[in-house]
Design an enzyme around this catalytic site. Structure first.
Site, PDB file in Angstrom:
ATOM      1  N   CYS A  78       0.875  -1.187   0.000  1.00 54.50           N
ATOM      2  CA  CYS A  78       0.000   0.000   0.000  1.00 54.50           C
ATOM      3  C   CYS A  78       0.907   1.231   0.000  1.00 54.50           C
ATOM      4  O   CYS A  78       0.866   2.067   0.908  1.00 54.50           O
ATOM      5  CB  CYS A  78      -0.958   0.010   1.186  1.00 54.50           C
ATOM      6  SG  CYS A  78      -1.940  -1.489   1.271  1.00 54.50           S
ATOM      7  N   ALA A 107       1.624   3.683  -2.473  1.00 54.18           N
ATOM      8  CA  ALA A 107       1.471   4.937  -3.225  1.00 54.18           C
ATOM      9  C   ALA A 107       0.958   6.065  -2.328  1.00 54.18           C
ATOM     10  O   ALA A 107       0.129   5.803  -1.451  1.00 54.18           O
ATOM     11  CB  ALA A 107       0.492   4.722  -4.369  1.00 54.18           C
ATOM     12  N   PRO A 108       1.451   7.306  -2.501  1.00 56.01           N
ATOM     13  CA  PRO A 108       2.371   7.804  -3.532  1.00 56.01           C
ATOM     14  C   PRO A 108       3.857   7.662  -3.216  1.00 56.01           C
ATOM     15  O   PRO A 108       4.685   8.268  -3.889  1.00 56.01           O
ATOM     16  CB  PRO A 108       1.983   9.283  -3.620  1.00 56.01           C
ATOM     17  CG  PRO A 108       1.549   9.619  -2.229  1.00 56.01           C
ATOM     18  CD  PRO A 108       0.894   8.384  -1.679  1.00 56.01           C
ATOM     19  N   CYS A 142      -3.424   5.888   9.234  1.00 53.05           N
ATOM     20  CA  CYS A 142      -3.592   7.289   9.671  1.00 53.05           C
ATOM     21  C   CYS A 142      -5.018   7.440  10.194  1.00 53.05           C
ATOM     22  O   CYS A 142      -5.728   8.374   9.840  1.00 53.05           O
ATOM     23  CB  CYS A 142      -3.271   8.276   8.560  1.00 53.05           C
ATOM     24  SG  CYS A 142      -4.191   8.008   7.046  1.00 53.05           S
TER      25      CYS A 142
END
Ligand SMILES: C[S@@+](CC[C@H](N)C(=O)[O-])C[C@H]1O[C@@H](n2cnc3c(N)ncnc32)[C@H](O)[C@@H]1O
Length: 428
Positions: free
Chosen positions: A253, A255-256, A374
């Protein structure tokens, strides 16, 4: 030269696309910004993010002043009125200019006949502004959707107000100094020479907080990869992973690529595989690696099905920066509050556990996995890891808590970091 566009109408379009079509501001704004001057780009951003931040208050103002809300094809004018009210309440733009520009937005949106209505509502608002602002505080759930406020209150009965207050502020700008080029201390001196006020961070060795946000092209050596924009809490992920040169590391996971590049700055000779499901976003990993002159293998793939992309390899370290509610970064993405639904949380919890279970066999014995989100919601964080530890008896916590509270939960702080969660596990 006079602009040929009306910025307030562009802001209303962006807000309409988010609230009526479910798109995110981070997709909508860059497209709309292509048509406007550099000076106006910042104002467009301020208007759109600002409206998202205080949306319930603006809705409440309109409900006090208009008997019937504008609906259907006229909905965009509802948002145009909000843009006007936001300027009057939260910006230093002179009131006459705010109102005139907003009213003219009706011409750009091809409904000049609505000018009178918009003007009338904004003038009435201006007359009653102080009273309305005072009264709105109790009616607006601290600018959060009710379901989310309830979840935050339940998870943080003692400090939920602190959290929602932090969510409602503009975020600070944090830098991550590329340790290949400079220490944070050395880079701070470069910032001082460039007259950019900043301070070091005690908790994270490469982090610097700018006292006032500034455009990236003003940062010394940004193009040369000396520095990256990254919140201090996000920097904790690679720090907890402790990557070393020559190790095989999976950034899942990715990106970016904020954390892929951090891992490589810490261990430039690590063999990093960066995987993400999103083909568009994964292109940005490549761009970020190029700017920083770092190397990784990049693949598009679904974390739930590693057999499709891992080529049977096992890894020394895995960072899983899982898809999550993003409830820890509301101040950076206030549109999240209106795009997410309560039902999404359960689905995300299932997705996270599926990825965790699928990727665990790909960690070598003795290897380390860092799970990060997050999010500030326990179901995605401590509860998720507790359940994982029950399912996998060969997983042991490594320095991030106890079986009761197996991870580190960071809550957003006004001048501090974003809300984040990390748990570190090793395989026995
Ligand atoms: C929190 S973001 C990652 C941020 C990134 N680690 C960074 O530091 O720049 C979560 C990412 O998960 C990706 N994602 C969502 N579902 C996925 C899945 N099933 N498999 C792999 N990646 C997924 C999204 O495309 C998104 O880029």
């Amino acid at each position: 030269m006079k602009n040929t566009y009306n910025l307030r109408s562009i802001a209303a379009k962006a807000i309409n696309q988010v609230l009526e079509q479910g798109q995110s501001l981070s997709t909508v704004i860059p497209e709309l910004q292509q048509k406007i001057s550099d000076k106006d780009k910042a104002l467009l951003q301020e208007l759109c993010f600002g409206v998202m931040r205080v949306l319930p208050q603006l809705e409440w103002f309109i409900a006090q002043l208009m008997a019937k809300p504008l609906k259907g094809k006229q909905r965009i004018f509802h948002y145009l009125i909000m843009v006007g009210m936001y300027q009057l309440t939260y910006t230093r733009i002179p009131a006459h200019a705010s109102i005139a520009e907003t009213v003219n937005g009706a011409i750009s949106l091809k409904r000049p006949q609505l000018k009178g209505l918009i003007n009338g509502v904004l003038r009435q608002f201006q007359r009653q502004q102080q009273k309305l602002v005072e009264k709105s505080n109790d009616a607006t759930h601290h600018f959060h959707p009710k379901w989310l406020l309830t979840r935050i209150q339940k998870a943080y009965p003692h400090n939920w107000q602190h959290i929602v207050n932090a969510n409602n502020q503009k975020p600070p700008m944090w830098l991550r100094v590329n340790q290949i080029h400079h220490s944070a201390n050395e880079y701070l001196t470069l910032l001082q020479k460039a007259n950019i006020a900043a301070e070091l961070d005690e908790g994270h060795p490469n982090a610097i907080r700018l006292l006032n946000p500034c455009p990236v092209n003003m940062l010394p050596g940004f193009d040369k990869g000396w520095v990256t924009i990254q919140d201090r809490s996000a920097q904790g992920c690679a720090e907890l992973l402790i990557p070393s040169d020559e190790e095989k590391i999976l950034d899942l996971c990715a990106a970016p690529g904020g954390k892929t590049t951090h891992i490589l700055e810490m261990a430039p000779n690590a063999k990093v595989l960066a995987v993400d499901i999103d083909e568009q976003r994964i292109k940005r990993v490549e761009e970020n690696l190029q700017r920083l002159n770092l190397n990784a293998v990049i693949k598009t793939g679904d974390g739930r099905f590693p057999h499709k992309w891992a080529d049977g390899e096992q890894f020394d370290r895995i960072l899983l920066d899982a898809p999550c509610s993003a409830t820890g970064v509301i101040r950076r993405h206030p549109d999240i509050k209106w795009l997410r639904r309560n039902e999404d949380i359960d689905q995300l919890v299932i997705l996270q556990s599926e990825i965790l279970d699928a990727i665990w066999p790909y960690l070598k014995k003795g290897g380390t996995l860092v799970y990060a989100t997050c999010s500030i919601l326990p179901d995605e964080n401590n509860e998720q890891i507790k359940a994982f530890l029950k399912r996998h008896t060969d997983a042991k916590l490594s320095g991030t808590g106890t079986h009761e509270i197996p991870g580190i939960q960071i809550i957003p702080e006004i001048e501090g970091g974003d809300g984040f969660f990390y748990a570190r596990l090793t395989k026995q």
